[in-house]
Enzyme design. Structure first.
Site: not given
Length: 185
Positions: A75-78, A116, A144, A146
């Site tokens: 995940c590019e956020h976490h 995703q 996920h 996250c």
């Protein structure tokens, strides 16, 4: 590049209050750097390299489906993993793609920092561009970390995304056939 990443991981350990020189962590910055390079090796690949001219003449105009392609992404956020499976279908127009190439396309895009929703679209557009298919459908189902390990901590949640191009978007019957075939296994 690995040495640069290792230095950053050492700083992360220090920032967490850890001692990067203690026995269990001494080699961790380099191991983590190598792992991150591997997990993100999709940046080093191109669609042309992956496909490697594995397009073959075929008179088939019927749906081709590769189901349950396992995928692992971050995940590019976490920077936490999401793990799942992709189902990819296309309707050929004179050429079919080598079977393993579809899984390799999924891997190439999954092995990048991702969300995703974008991954699903990237796979669909790549298969469309390579094959010139009349239509492409992609469904990805993933868990996920996250959402499971932090935040709301929902262990059984699964995210499902889809991308439908060409005849999969225009024809409800084609879309339904695809969705029915991936459900009935």
């Amino acid at each position: 590049m690995c040495n640069d990443l290792a230095k950053h991981y050492q700083q992360i350990l220090l920032g967490l209050g850890e001692d990067p020189e203690r026995e269990g962590l001494r080699d961790t910055p380099m191991r983590a750097a190598k792992a991150m390079q591997y997990l993100c090796n999709g940046y080093e690949k191109s669609l042309d390299e992956i496909v490697n001219n594995a397009l073959f003449e075929s008179s088939s105009e019927e749906m081709v489906i590769v189901r349950d392609i396992e995928l692992y992404s971050l995940c590019e956020h976490h920077l936490l993993p999401f793990i799942g499976k992709a189902h990819v279908a296309y309707i050929p127009t004179g050429k079919v793609l080598g079977l393993s190439k579809i899984a390799r396309i999924v891997d190439m895009y999954a092995r990048r920092l991702q969300i995703q929703e974008n991954l699903t679209r990237q796979v669909a557009e790549a298969v469309q561009s390579v094959t010139g298919a009349a239509g492409v459908g992609v469904v990805i189902e993933a868990k996920h970390m996250c959402m499971m390990m932090r935040g709301v901590e929902k262990q059984n949640s699964v995210m499902t995304t889809s991308a439908m191009l060409g005849s999969f978007r225009r024809s409800g019957n084609t879309r339904q056939e695809f969705l029915q075939l991936i459900r009935n296994h």
